[in-house]
Design an enzyme around this catalytic site. Structure first.
Site, PDB file in Angstrom:
ATOM      1  CE  LYS A  22      -1.855   1.782   3.962  1.00  0.00           C
ATOM      2  NZ  LYS A  22      -1.613   3.232   4.034  1.00  0.00           N
ATOM      3  CB  CYS A 117      -4.522  11.248  11.992  1.00  0.00           C
ATOM      4  SG  CYS A 117      -3.978   9.565  12.193  1.00  0.00           S
ATOM      5  NE  ARG A 399      -7.554   4.383   4.823  1.00  0.00           N
ATOM      6  CZ  ARG A 399      -6.830   5.260   5.494  1.00  0.00           C
ATOM      7  NH1 ARG A 399      -7.168   5.615   6.713  1.00  0.00           N
ATOM      8  NH2 ARG A 399      -5.752   5.804   4.959  1.00  0.00           N
TER       9      ARG A 399
END
Ligand code: UD1
Length: 419
Positions: A22, A117, A399
């Site tokens: 990723k 975040c 994700r």
């Protein structure tokens, strides 16, 4: 919203194949902005983050096609809008990677600030200071970074702390700036190495790749390349290694680059986990009762990755004796502790050090994912627990992990995606 239902206390046996990284594919996709090229990227993981990056590129006028063989075809020749909207950037911080290449290609860009975040503030000041040092004028307007870089000039840049994203962004500008740029305290993560190697194959001149000092001689233009294959995901690999170690059994984790996992291999061996390291795979043989407590600290590459901290914490809950984890990258990245404790772990936090009691017996419960890697730790915990665990908010795991339930089912886990 989808959730996982997991029946624990089964051992894992068999082969699990790791996909593309990723954290490599996202900057590689952003780098396609740099010139009017057509590029096929292979070994692309099917993740919601890769889809978000493709949507962002499409918004700007890039054509992105997902193909059936885990590759994507990217045509950036018609890119005409150097703008990244808040709606997309807020769902994935790595969207900020487009700032550097947009500036390098268009001399200007407007990119939303990513915002907060779950792990804390996660600022982008190093990105912005680095770009300013290269002659970019930056203002913040209505939550957007408005950048003008019509006169890019090389400079000496020292990052106060090693940053993967800031290194990537600044490198993508420096390659097309006039003269030499030297970046000290640069990131050396394999994903940044692959980005730099891709840029060099496009005609950039970056040396020191893989070290913490990068020297970049600016060039006036780049050429196109037609193919690149994403490196294997060392974090997905590490997650399966730790899962197999915690749950027990014999698992071969394939399609990996073992050198990228040196620190993890080292820590697993200290914890008395039996590993057989081959050229592109690792076999784990583990019995829960043999795991030894091992203290770790997270650090920048080649140190133990923060992205495996939550999974390691889970493993240590089963070890003989107590242990500690010091988090040196994100001081607040501990939201998983309360959820692990709901499953029967006993973890306390003092400053940025987690104190983990070993030899815990876990019992299934309802828990909630808080971020990508915390979700992975909860899955491992659920597979070790007696009874059934329900994990909600699994959009976090989608994700960063490509079809994790299928991969785990193939090696004997009982994990079901439900609505
Ligand atoms: C990347 C990874 C993420 C990983 C992290 C650390 C991607 C897409 N994500 O995130 O999975 O957990 O590296 O290995 O590759 N910092 C600042 N100012 C800045 C930038 C960073 O203070 O402008 C700080 C951060 O708050 C953090 C540290 O520097 O404490 C490292 O962060 P950084 O390496 O930038 O993380 P990301 O690139 O966002």
């Amino acid at each position: 919203m989808d959730y996982f239902e997991i029946n624990g206390s089964k051992t894992l046996n068999g082969v699990v194949e790791v996909g593309g990284a990723k954290n490599a594919v996202l900057p590689l996709m952003a780098a396609t902005i740099l010139n009017k090229g057509k590029l096929r990227i292979s070994n692309v993981p099917t993740l919601s983050d890769s889809i978000t990056m493709s949507k962002l590129l499409e918004e700007m006028g890039v054509e992105v096609k997902f193909e059936s063989d885990n590759s994507i075809f990217v045509d950036s020749s018609k890119l005409d809008t150097p703008f990244a909207p808040y709606d997309l950037v807020k769902t994935m911080r790595a969207s900020f990677y487009v700032l550097g290449p947009l500036l390098a290609r268009f001399g200007k860009a407007k990119v939303s600030l990513p915002g907060g975040c779950a792990w804390g503030p996660r600022p982008v000041d190093f990105h912005l200071e680095g770009l300013k040092a290269l002659g970019v004028k930056i203002s913040i307007e209505n939550g957007y970074v408005v950048a003008d870089g019509s006169n890019l000039t090389g400079n000496k840049i020292h990052f106060p702390k090693i940053s993967v994203g800031a290194t990537g962004n600044v490198v993508m500008v420096a390659i097309l700036a006039k003269g030499r740029t030297t970046i000290t305290n640069a990131a050396s993560e394999p994903e940044i190495q692959q980005l730099c190697e891709m840029l060099n194959s496009m005609g950039a001149n970056i040396s020191g790749i893989g070290s913490n000092i990068l020297t970049i001689e600016g060039v006036s233009s780049l050429n196109s390349i037609s193919n690149i294959s994403v490196i294997p995901d060392r974090i997905e690999a590490g997650t399966f290694l730790i899962a197999a170690a915690a749950i027990g059994g014999e698992v071969e984790v394939t399609n990996i680059i073992p050198e990228h996992l040196d620190s993890v291999i080292n820590c697993l061996q200290k914890a008395n986990i039996q590993l057989e390291v081959k050229d592109s795979s690792i076999v784990v043989r583990s019995k829960k009762e043999d795991i030894l407590s091992t203290n770790i600290e997270t650090n920048e590459y080649p140190g133990f990755p923060t992205d495996l901290q939550a999974q390691w914490m889970m493993l240590m809950c089963l070890a003989k004796g107590n242990s500690t984890i010091k988090e040196n990258i994100y001081y607040d990245r501990f939201t998983h502790i309360m959820e692990l404790n709901r499953l029967g772990c006993n973890i306390k936090l003092e400053d940025s050090v987690a104190i983990i009691e070993g030899d815990r017996k876990l019992i299934g419960a309802d828990v909630m994912s808080t971020d990508i890697r915390a979700s992975a730790a909860l899955i491992i915990a659920a597979l070790c627990a007696s009874g059934t665990t329900k994990i909600s908010r699994i959009y976090h795991i989608d994700r960063g992990y490509d079809n994790i339930e299928k991969k785990l089912t193939n090696i004997g886990a009982e994990i079901f995606r439900k609505k």
